[in-house]
Design an enzyme around this catalytic site. Structure first.
Site, short mmCIF file in Angstrom:
data_model
loop_
_atom_site.label_atom_id
_atom_site.label_comp_id
_atom_site.label_asym_id
_atom_site.label_seq_id
_atom_site.Cartn_x
_atom_site.Cartn_y
_atom_site.Cartn_z
N GLU A 1 48.16 41.01 43.60
CA GLU A 1 47.87 39.61 43.91
C GLU A 1 48.40 39.31 45.30
OE1 GLU A 1 48.94 36.44 41.26
OE2 GLU A 1 48.53 37.63 39.47
N GLU B 1 53.47 39.37 35.90
CA GLU B 1 54.61 38.65 36.48
C GLU B 1 55.71 38.39 35.45
OE1 GLU B 1 52.63 36.28 40.22
OE2 GLU B 1 52.74 35.20 38.33
#
Length: 475
Positions: free
Chosen positions: A372, A178
């Site tokens: 995710e 991320e």
């Protein structure tokens, strides 16, 4: 059949949220090892002697769910579900305890050898993140984290060591988890301890540039060691919708989306996008680049794009309206009246996953990987020891249905790994009660419990989903 027969089904965990054993076998401290749980969880304060100004009686990462000692038990359960892939991370400070050493910690390397060998025994492919919110604490304290260009060299050295060590055991790699989170949670995202708030944007975007150069150089090194490596980037994604069809709302949503895509523009296309010039000017940011940076970024782009997806967001062009934003995940958003929200205020939007997948694929035309996605919820154990998490099954079924629709739209998708496939410590709050897993772990927010593992109803549902390659999502 919508999905290819070699579609990679699995789950995802992160070293700093599941391993525990924070000071075992030569491991150094990571960023989260000095963070307590709950409301006290904040950027730690250090004294001039480089010690903590404030200490707490409980740090959830220190033992976490003890994957370090229970990995064989956990991987066996993953295999029982039918996993083809496990997304996991290597703890950087387990390999280089401070981060700036010349030689690695052999005990740390040996641990991951055992994990990868166990995965291979069950025919589970590892998908390994090099840097999952796990910059060594020493680099944050002594060097200023990723704001210091020296951290690039430390990261590339670490990457080289693990690429060389596991070149025959790991095919799929991600550089940074991320990467856009450096803007939203800069301490965990980049080891940044920002004291000069007036200069915060400059610090964050300069650190981001170093993350990007580090990613490209790691990709270069990886391909030199094993040309068959597949190396990807990773984005905290979620389409930003305009609050209304007012043109100013449309423009505001466009700009918010660019705020996340700028990172993948660089990692996938190899250069800063045209809109970045004005963006940086208006932010008062001036990226300091060294000679050769542009060439490095251009020459060493990623093979695929992975991302997390939990919710969509809503943006207005009216600053008065935007004052009504509430926090969801690390992103603030206006409330979407058409969506329900989770216990933690994350707006649930399965169609948003399809929208996000199409937007990313249209933009880059590179294979995608959902690494995710999941629902954090408060699970209850019934008197007979069962966990009936039909709400999680519903959430995942609706998202997987939209994922398949995106594949029908023409999106090339490598695989899907649900987040927190076994209950683990929350990155944001350090809680255990915010559970995502198919496997319940007996541990509470204060570290009490047996750590026993218990499959939830969703465990058997996901087993069926994998067996049918996504054809049967019923619940």
């Amino acid at each position: 059949m919508s999905l290819s027969k070699d579609f990679l089904w699995g789950g995802a965990v992160a070293a700093n949220q599941c391993e525990g054993a924070y000071d075992v076998d030569g491991k150094g401290l990571s960023l989260v090892d000095v963070l307590p749980a709950g409301e006290e969880r904040q950027i730690p304060l250090f004294n001039p002697a480089k010690g903590l100004k404030e200490t707490f009686d409980y740090y959830p990462s220190h033992e976490s769910i003890d994957f370090y000692h229970r990995y064989e038990e956990d991987i066996k359960l993953f295999a029982e579900m039918g996993y083809k892939v496990l997304r996991m991370s290597i703890s950087w400070p387990r390999i280089f305890p401070k981060g700036d050493e010349a030689e690695p910690n052999e005990q740390g390397l040996a641990f991951y050898d055992k994990v990868f060998d166990t995965l291979k025994a069950y025919d589970i492919e590892p998908l390994v993140t090099l840097n999952h919110f796990d910059t060594p604490l020493y680099l944050a304290q002594e060097y200023g984290g990723w704001y210091n260009r020296k951290t690039i060299d430390f990261f590339v050295n670490y990457s080289r060591v693990v690429f060389e060590r596991y070149k025959d055991k790991v095919k799929y790699w991600l550089t940074h988890n991320e990467i856009n989170m450096i803007l939203h949670i800069p301490y965990i995202g980049g080891g940044l301890i920002i004291e000069d708030e007036a200069n915060a944007e400059q610090i964050k975007y300069q650190a981001a540039h170093h993350l990007l150069v580090g990613s490209s150089l790691a990709t270069k090194v990886g391909k030199e060691i094993n040309p068959d490596f597949q190396i990807g980037c990773m984005l905290a994604a979620g389409e930003v919708y305009p609050n209304t069809c007012h043109p100013q709302d449309m423009l505001a949503a466009l700009q918010k989306n660019r705020e996340q895509y700028i990172f993948i523009d660089v990692q996938s296309r190899g250069e800063y996008p045209s809109y970045s010039k004005r963006m940086f000017e208006e932010l008062g940011v001036e990226i300091q680049q060294e000679q050769g940076d542009a060439e490095i970024l251009k020459a060493h782009t990623v093979d695929f794009i992975s991302f997390s997806y939990y919710s969509s967001r809503l943006e207005s062009g009216d600053e008065e309206v935007n004052k009504q934003k509430g926090a969801g995940n690390a992103f603030a958003s206006l409330k979407n009246p058409y969506l329900e929200a989770s216990d933690w205020g994350w707006q649930i939007d399965p169609v948003g996953l399809r929208v996000t997948m199409n937007q990313i694929y249209d933009r880059y035309q590179k294979p995608l990987f959902i690494v995710e996605n999941g629902l954090g919820a408060k699970d209850e154990v019934t008197e007979d020891g069962k966990i009936h998490d039909e709400y999680r099954i519903k959430y995942l079924s609706e998202h997987l249905d939209q994922m398949i629709e995106a594949v029908k739209d023409g999106v090339e998708l490598l695989g899907y790994t649900s987040w927190g496939c076994i209950d683990l410590v929350s990155a944001g709050s350090g809680e255990m009660k915010k559970r995502y897993g198919f496997i319940y772990v007996d541990r509470d927010n204060r570290g009490n419990g047996t750590l026993d593992r218990t499959p939830k109803d969703s465990f058997y549902w996901y087993q069926k989903v994998i067996q049918t390659n996504g054809e049967d999502l019923s619940y």
